[in-house]
Design a protein around this motif. Structure first.
Motif, PDB file in Angstrom:
ATOM      1  N   HIS A 150       0.847  -1.194   0.000  1.00 27.42           N
ATOM      2  CA  HIS A 150       0.000   0.000   0.000  1.00 27.42           C
ATOM      3  C   HIS A 150       0.878   1.239   0.000  1.00 27.42           C
ATOM      4  CE1 HIS A 150      -3.992  -1.923   1.400  1.00 27.42           C
ATOM      5  NE2 HIS A 150      -3.330  -2.683   0.557  1.00 27.42           N
ATOM      6  N   LEU A 151       0.638   2.113  -0.954  1.00 27.12           N
ATOM      7  CA  LEU A 151       1.525   3.260  -1.118  1.00 27.12           C
ATOM      8  C   LEU A 151       0.959   4.530  -0.507  1.00 27.12           C
ATOM      9  CD1 LEU A 151       2.720   2.745  -4.800  1.00 27.12           C
ATOM     10  CD2 LEU A 151       3.881   2.143  -2.699  1.00 27.12           C
ATOM     11  N   LEU A 152      -0.340   4.559  -0.230  1.00 27.66           N
ATOM     12  CA  LEU A 152      -0.923   5.853   0.141  1.00 27.66           C
ATOM     13  C   LEU A 152      -1.457   5.933   1.573  1.00 27.66           C
ATOM     14  CD1 LEU A 152      -2.635   6.792  -3.232  1.00 27.66           C
ATOM     15  CD2 LEU A 152      -0.449   7.563  -2.296  1.00 27.66           C
ATOM     16  N   ARG A 153      -2.183   4.908   2.014  1.00 27.70           N
ATOM     17  CA  ARG A 153      -2.778   5.025   3.360  1.00 27.70           C
ATOM     18  C   ARG A 153      -1.691   4.971   4.421  1.00 27.70           C
ATOM     19  NH1 ARG A 153      -6.742   0.684   5.050  1.00 27.70           N
ATOM     20  NH2 ARG A 153      -6.762   1.495   7.169  1.00 27.70           N
ATOM     21  N   PRO A 154      -1.599   6.005   5.270  1.00 26.18           N
ATOM     22  CA  PRO A 154      -0.532   6.018   6.279  1.00 26.18           C
ATOM     23  C   PRO A 154      -0.588   4.796   7.184  1.00 26.18           C
ATOM     24  CG  PRO A 154      -1.616   8.143   6.169  1.00 26.18           C
ATOM     25  CD  PRO A 154      -2.406   7.230   5.297  1.00 26.18           C
ATOM     26  N   LEU A 155       0.559   4.360   7.606  1.00 20.27           N
ATOM     27  CA  LEU A 155       0.645   3.195   8.473  1.00 20.27           C
ATOM     28  C   LEU A 155       0.058   3.476   9.847  1.00 20.27           C
ATOM     29  CD1 LEU A 155       3.281   0.593   9.072  1.00 20.27           C
ATOM     30  CD2 LEU A 155       3.142   2.311  10.861  1.00 20.27           C
ATOM     31  N   ALA A 156       0.162   4.735  10.276  1.00 22.24           N
ATOM     32  CA  ALA A 156      -0.175   5.102  11.642  1.00 22.24           C
ATOM     33  C   ALA A 156      -1.502   4.514  12.135  1.00 22.24           C
ATOM     34  CB  ALA A 156      -0.186   6.622  11.785  1.00 22.24           C
ATOM     35  N   ALA A 157      -2.523   4.481  11.256  1.00 23.59           N
ATOM     36  CA  ALA A 157      -3.849   4.056  11.707  1.00 23.59           C
ATOM     37  C   ALA A 157      -4.109   2.567  11.483  1.00 23.59           C
ATOM     38  CB  ALA A 157      -4.918   4.874  10.989  1.00 23.59           C
ATOM     39  N   GLN A 158      -3.174   1.844  10.885  1.00 26.02           N
ATOM     40  CA  GLN A 158      -3.451   0.458  10.527  1.00 26.02           C
ATOM     41  C   GLN A 158      -2.934  -0.512  11.585  1.00 26.02           C
ATOM     42  OE1 GLN A 158      -2.909  -0.448   6.296  1.00 26.02           O
ATOM     43  NE2 GLN A 158      -2.358   1.683   5.956  1.00 26.02           N
ATOM     44  N   TYR A 159      -3.802  -1.424  12.001  1.00 20.64           N
ATOM     45  CA  TYR A 159      -3.484  -2.457  12.999  1.00 20.64           C
ATOM     46  C   TYR A 159      -2.972  -1.846  14.304  1.00 20.64           C
ATOM     47  CZ  TYR A 159      -4.124  -5.782   9.288  1.00 20.64           C
ATOM     48  OH  TYR A 159      -4.674  -6.527   8.278  1.00 20.64           O
ATOM     49  N   ARG A 160      -3.424  -0.648  14.584  1.00 17.94           N
ATOM     50  CA  ARG A 160      -2.943   0.010  15.780  1.00 17.94           C
ATOM     51  C   ARG A 160      -3.508  -0.675  17.030  1.00 17.94           C
ATOM     52  NH1 ARG A 160      -1.242   5.616  16.846  1.00 17.94           N
ATOM     53  NH2 ARG A 160      -1.512   5.913  19.070  1.00 17.94           N
ATOM     54  N   ALA A 161      -4.799  -0.959  17.004  1.00 21.16           N
ATOM     55  CA  ALA A 161      -5.425  -1.582  18.169  1.00 21.16           C
ATOM     56  C   ALA A 161      -4.831  -2.965  18.411  1.00 21.16           C
ATOM     57  CB  ALA A 161      -6.937  -1.675  17.954  1.00 21.16           C
ATOM     58  N   GLU A 162      -4.660  -3.715  17.326  1.00 17.20           N
ATOM     59  CA  GLU A 162      -4.091  -5.056  17.450  1.00 17.20           C
ATOM     60  C   GLU A 162      -2.684  -4.984  18.047  1.00 17.20           C
ATOM     61  OE1 GLU A 162      -5.646  -3.845  14.932  1.00 17.20           O
ATOM     62  OE2 GLU A 162      -6.922  -5.313  13.912  1.00 17.20           O
ATOM     63  N   ALA A 163      -1.912  -4.019  17.567  1.00 14.69           N
ATOM     64  CA  ALA A 163      -0.549  -3.873  18.069  1.00 14.69           C
ATOM     65  C   ALA A 163      -0.566  -3.535  19.552  1.00 14.69           C
ATOM     66  CB  ALA A 163       0.188  -2.792  17.282  1.00 14.69           C
ATOM     67  N   ASP A 164      -1.468  -2.642  19.939  1.00 14.79           N
ATOM     68  CA  ASP A 164      -1.512  -2.244  21.343  1.00 14.79           C
ATOM     69  C   ASP A 164      -1.938  -3.403  22.237  1.00 14.79           C
ATOM     70  OD1 ASP A 164      -0.570   0.170  20.713  1.00 14.79           O
ATOM     71  OD2 ASP A 164      -2.391   1.321  21.124  1.00 14.79           O
ATOM     72  N   THR A 165      -2.879  -4.197  21.767  1.00 17.34           N
ATOM     73  CA  THR A 165      -3.311  -5.355  22.548  1.00 17.34           C
ATOM     74  C   THR A 165      -2.138  -6.292  22.801  1.00 17.34           C
ATOM     75  OG1 THR A 165      -5.414  -5.216  21.393  1.00 17.34           O
ATOM     76  CG2 THR A 165      -5.002  -7.226  22.656  1.00 17.34           C
ATOM     77  N   LEU A 166      -1.398  -6.555  21.729  1.00 16.54           N
ATOM     78  CA  LEU A 166      -0.261  -7.460  21.836  1.00 16.54           C
ATOM     79  C   LEU A 166       0.809  -6.887  22.758  1.00 16.54           C
ATOM     80  CD1 LEU A 166       0.914 -10.082  20.887  1.00 16.54           C
ATOM     81  CD2 LEU A 166       1.669  -8.965  18.790  1.00 16.54           C
ATOM     82  N   LEU A 167       1.082  -5.588  22.610  1.00 13.38           N
ATOM     83  CA  LEU A 167       2.094  -4.949  23.447  1.00 13.38           C
ATOM     84  C   LEU A 167       1.667  -4.974  24.914  1.00 13.38           C
ATOM     85  CD1 LEU A 167       3.150  -1.944  21.196  1.00 13.38           C
ATOM     86  CD2 LEU A 167       4.554  -3.889  21.884  1.00 13.38           C
ATOM     87  N   ASP A 168       0.374  -4.817  25.131  1.00 12.67           N
ATOM     88  CA  ASP A 168      -0.133  -4.830  26.501  1.00 12.67           C
ATOM     89  C   ASP A 168       0.101  -6.189  27.147  1.00 12.67           C
ATOM     90  OD1 ASP A 168      -1.306  -3.654  28.678  1.00 12.67           O
ATOM     91  OD2 ASP A 168      -3.323  -4.370  28.148  1.00 12.67           O
ATOM     92  N   ARG A 169      -0.121  -7.244  26.391  1.00 15.23           N
ATOM     93  CA  ARG A 169       0.106  -8.593  26.932  1.00 15.23           C
ATOM     94  C   ARG A 169       1.553  -8.773  27.371  1.00 15.23           C
ATOM     95  NH1 ARG A 169      -2.532 -13.686  23.945  1.00 15.23           N
ATOM     96  NH2 ARG A 169      -1.994 -14.698  25.918  1.00 15.23           N
ATOM     97  N   LEU A 170       2.469  -8.066  26.701  1.00 12.21           N
ATOM     98  CA  LEU A 170       3.883  -8.203  27.015  1.00 12.21           C
ATOM     99  C   LEU A 170       4.379  -7.089  27.933  1.00 12.21           C
ATOM    100  CD1 LEU A 170       4.864  -9.265  23.459  1.00 12.21           C
ATOM    101  CD2 LEU A 170       5.451 -10.567  25.497  1.00 12.21           C
ATOM    102  N   ASP A 171       3.424  -6.335  28.513  1.00  4.47           N
ATOM    103  CA  ASP A 171       3.783  -5.215  29.393  1.00  4.47           C
ATOM    104  C   ASP A 171       4.639  -4.181  28.691  1.00  4.47           C
ATOM    105  OD1 ASP A 171       2.406  -6.121  31.581  1.00  4.47           O
ATOM    106  OD2 ASP A 171       4.073  -7.406  32.240  1.00  4.47           O
ATOM    107  N   MET A 172       4.443  -4.028  27.394  1.00  3.39           N
ATOM    108  CA  MET A 172       5.267  -3.069  26.657  1.00  3.39           C
ATOM    109  C   MET A 172       4.472  -1.832  26.256  1.00  3.39           C
ATOM    110  SD  MET A 172       8.468  -3.902  26.116  1.00  3.39           S
ATOM    111  CE  MET A 172       8.961  -3.164  24.562  1.00  3.39           C
TER     112      MET A 172
END
Ligand code: ADP
Ligand code: MG
Lengths: 613, 252
Positions: free
Chosen positions: B112-134
């Motif tokens: 994907h060349l146009l849609r910024p990464l910032a908003a993509q899979y953000r919630a999923e990433a945060d959930t995973l990081l939370d599980r690892l206390d990160m």
């Protein structure tokens, strides 16, 4: 059959002086790990000094030999001087800055040579023995060719003895294999480096002087020979002497046959051979793998979106730029137009060099291909400007994709050299294809159609296309693709471990960058009304590098600031002095000495010292 | 049922036999520890499993699929995640962006060349990081993390690829004892609840004996023992290797 033999002998004789130069380059690289761009300047100086020495000596062969030896010694002394005064200070700087630094030396030496010996080619009046022939298999072969053919293996043998039979040679080999170990052994590293540099410079000077009887001392030697020597060293394997020998034979013979069989395609043929070797053996014929993997040795700074203040500043600058035609005169408008073109050129180079980690020394190739595509569309195919501006990025992108296929597998110095060599080849190809490109005369009369003939309209068009393209590149960098590109630079190992295809991603980035540079080139063609081979000159590639480095590789707004600052400075410089090369060269040398970590890197360090320490 | 089966794996570097004739299998949901003194060939095994280096001989099957000699990205796409002994993360990105990119790579959204990464899979990433206390570190640059945090980030990046098999090379190096226990407990949870198979190396024997279902012992490239904690503790060959090398806690 015998014609073949003569051609073979010509090729082998050409290979000899090429080998001398390449051997010097590869030995210096092996020990100091500096890719010395100014090696070609030493060869050129060797030719000029040789001319001055030989024309003052009697004509006999014994005096010729003495003159050559004397020239080699003077070149060696110059090399030692260069090393102690300048190069010694940049051994710890990043590779790219080293290359840039030695390019600064090239510029200074060019102006110095011009000042000392004047602008005319200086042919060596040839003594009778230099003109004599030997009869081999019924063919007349120049005696001097045979002498040259013998010199190559002789020098290789002498170097081999030097490196295997002397203590100094053993140290040099040890340093080539493992620099840290030599430092740990307590060897006087400074002296080692200086002497190696002197040896390399002596070889370069000798190579330049030996080529005199077949050519002349001229100001093009430096860049011509450095490209060939780079190709030889890359094909042979960085740091490998036998590799350089093999490769110079290969390239020399190929060139001499190519000139007879396919004069237009010789350079392309050389490139194809180089590419083939590098695909099969990425470290050259006899080279070894580079010790650090891509990206693992560097710490890259975090990239964050621009602060709101900066965005507003950028918007204000854009508005100002849009209003410029209302107040600016035609001269200022053409300067501003060039500035916008430079901006897109720099942004496209930054795209692959910063986030992509691929520092190209031949980015002008895509610019030039775009310019020629646009010019050819208008003059050759009788199409309109719109078609020209469409073809420019298309053809440039296509060429970049084709060439990138080889390039993106390499990294660091190999990549820089290969891009440089390719740009030189494109330059020569356009220069040689006179029917299509007009050769040295270029293509003239590439003007915009009546509706855009007004300088102001063309300026607005350039503003629109350049800013839109630069913003598009920026947007791509913040999209998943841009992050993936940065990932392959940060850690290729990790990128592959999450399933990214690093080579494909880099190739796509290379292609996009090439297309954007091509659009800049197309615009430049219409802005200037003509295209010339110098659209692809090395100095244009270096201009791009300077803009990016000035603005800062790590910052996404960097190239834009850098392009504006650099074109502004450069135009002032052109107005102020004839010796712009020397001034620019000295500026580069000073900048690198003052900021050995790069301008952006140095500022970043200062910034960090205030915060996280 | 097995997820990974390795047969007759060999690799030598010059004259050094780094791995000689290693065979084993891993079942879904199983935690298998690979231990052995420093230089035993553990990392070399891992590097062959994920395609980083090509084995001289032997085969590697993932389920029914032969993955021997596939490049790392193809192995990764077959559902093999890994962490490295010397951590590898994207230093110019934030912790969250590292994980987001791993999600995007897994879902093939890289082009994907146009849609910024910032908003993509953000919630999923945060959930995973939370599980690892990160999660508190999500906005920090990966390049400035402490070593233990880097290890956890690598784990998050590997897990974002939703692997069937996870290879962890010294996952707890640089962590405090309490952190080690927490991390391995999390791994245990994942294995039990999702059926993820985990192969790991570790030099802390308490961690090994406390979490592994089964243990393989490697010495000078060869497997010298395999079994559960009790069997390994009692094994004479293993005791000889560890006592012989002058340590009771194992190599690195
Ligand atoms: N790339 C390599 N080149 C040469 N030798 C290597 C390489 N990688 C590992 N080795 C050697 O292989 C052996 C096993 O190393 P490694 O797998 O890293 O052991 P471990 O991870 O168990 O400590 C060691 O003797 C090491 O020196
Ligand atoms: Mg290891």
């Amino acid at each position: 059959m015998s014609a073949l033999l003569v051609q073979l002998l010509t090729g082998l004789s050409g290979a000899s002086s090429l080998f001398l130069v390449a051997a010097g380059l590869t030995v210096i690289f092996g020990v100091t790990r500096v890719v010395n761009f100014s090696h070609g300047s030493l060869t050129m100086l060797g030719a000029y000094i040789g001319w001055s020495v030989l024309t003052r000596l009697p004509r006999g062969p014994e005096w010729f030999i003495l003159g050559i030896v004397l020239t080699a010694l003077i070149a060696a002394a110059l090399g030692a001087l260069l090393e102690t005064l300048l190069l010694r200070r940049i051994y710890r700087a990043p590779e790219l800055l080293q290359l840039l630094f030695t390019f600064g030396i090239v510029l200074v030496v060019q102006d110095a040579t011009l000042w000392l010996w004047g602008p005319n080619d200086l042919p060596l009046p040839r003594a009778p023995w230099l003109r004599s022939f030997v009869s081999i298999a019924g063919e007349r072969v120049p005696l001097y060719d045979l002498i040259l053919i013998a010199i190559g293996p002789l020098v290789l043998a002498a170097l081999w003895l030097l490196f295997t039979r002397t203590r100094w040679g053993t140290l040099v080999r040890a340093a080539t294999e493992d620099r840290d170990m030599v430092a740990a052994l307590g060897v006087d590293q400074k002296r080692l480096f200086t002497t190696v540099f002197a040896l390399g410079a002596g070889l370069a000077g000798m190579g330049g002087a030996l080529a005199l009887p077949d050519a002349s001392a001229n100001l093009q030697i430096d860049l011509n020979i450095i490209t060939d020597a780079f190709v030889v060293v890359v094909v042979g394997g960085l740091g490998s002497l036998p590799g350089a020998f093999l490769a110079s034979l290969l390239i020399g013979v190929l060139q001499s046959f190519g000139i007879v069989l396919l004069p237009q395609a010789t350079l392309v043929l050389v490139f194809v051979i180089m590419a083939a070797v590098l695909v099969i053996r990425p470290n050259g014929l006899l080279g070894r793998a580079q010790s650090t993997a891509r990206g693992e040795a560097h710490a890259f700074a975090l990239v964050r979106p621009a602060a709101p203040v900066l965005r507003r500043l950028g918007l204000a600058a854009l508005l100002l730029a849009a209003c410029a035609p209302l107040i600016a005169g035609p001269f200022l408008l053409s300067v501003l137009t060039e500035m916008l073109i430079a901006l897109l050129f720099a942004a496209s180079l930054h795209f692959m060099m910063g986030p992509g980690g691929m520092a190209s020394f031949g980015h002008a190739a895509w610019f030039g291909i775009g310019a020629y595509a646009a010019a050819f569309a208008v003059k050759g195919l009788a199409l309109g400007m719109g078609a020209g501006l469409l073809l420019a990025p298309l053809i440039a992108g296509l060429a970049a994709a084709l060439f990138g296929w080889f390039v993106v597998r390499l990294s660091g110095v190999y990549l820089a050299m290969l891009t440089l060599a390719f740009a030189q080849i494109v330059w020569a190809a356009l220069f040689q294809a006179v029917e299509i490109t007009g050769g040295d005369n270029g293509i003239l009369g590439v003007w915009p159609p009546p509706w855009a003939a007004d300088r102001r309209v063309f300026y607005w068009l350039t503003l629109l296309l350049c800013i839109a393209s630069a913003l598009l590149l920026r947007r791509i960098l913040y999209a998943p693709f841009g992050y993936a590109l940065r990932a392959t630079r940060d850690s290729e190992r990790r990128a592959e471990a999450i399933g990214l295809h690093a080579v494909h991603i880099r190739l796509a980035a290379f292609t996009l960058a090439g297309a954007a540079a091509g659009l800049a080139g197309g615009l430049s063609a219409f802005s200037k009304g003509s295209v010339f081979p110098n659209f692809i000159s090395i100095s244009r590639s270096v201009d791009g590098l300077l803009m990016v480095l000035l603005g800062g590789v790590q910052s996404i707004a960097g190239p834009i600031v850098g392009a504006i600052a650099y074109t502004g400075l450069f135009d002032l410089l052109l107005l102020a002095t004839d010796q712009w090369r020397a001034v620019l060269g000295l500026a580069i040398i000073t900048l690198v000495l003052a900021f050995p970590h790069g301008i952006a890197g140095s500022i970043h360090r200062l910034w960090l010292r205030g915060r996280e320490a | 049922m097995t997820i990974l089966s390795v047969a007759g794996l060999r690799k030598s570097f010059g004259g050094v036999q780094a791995v000689t004739d290693v065979s084993f299998t891993v079942a879904p949901g199983e935690m298998l520890a690979l231990i052995g003194p420093n230089g035993a060939g553990k990392s070399t095994c891992f590097n062959m499993l994920n395609g980083q280096i090509r084995p001289d001989a032997g085969t590697i099957h993932l389920g029914p699929l032969d993955i021997t000699g596939l490049p790392p990205r193809r192995v990764a796409r077959q559902g093999v995640g890994r962490t490295f002994q010397i951590t590898a993360t994207f230093a110019s990105m934030t912790v969250r962006e590292n994980v987001q990119l791993a999600f995007l790579a897994h879902h093939r959204r890289i082009w994907h060349l146009l849609r910024p990464l910032a908003a993509q899979y953000r919630a999923e990433a945060d959930t995973l990081l939370d599980r690892l206390d990160m999660l508190p570190q999500a906005d920090r640059a990966a390049g400035i993390l402490a070593y233990g945090d880097l290890k956890r980030l690598e784990l998050a990046v590997a897990l974002a690829g939703q692997p069937r098999l996870l290879l962890m090379d010294e996952p707890t190096a640089g962590m405090a004892p309490a952190e080690r226990v927490a991390l391995m407990r999390l791994a245990r949870d994942l294995a039990t609840t999702t059926g993820l198979a985990i192969l790991f190396t570790e030099h802390d024997m308490d961690v090994v004996f406390g979490t592994a279902d089964r243990i393989l012992v490697l010495n000078r490239g060869a497997l010298i023992a395999a079994g559960d904690a009790a069997a390994i503790r009692a094994n004479h060959a293993v005791r000889a290797v560890y006592l012989g090398s002058g340590t009771t806690t194992g190599g690195h």
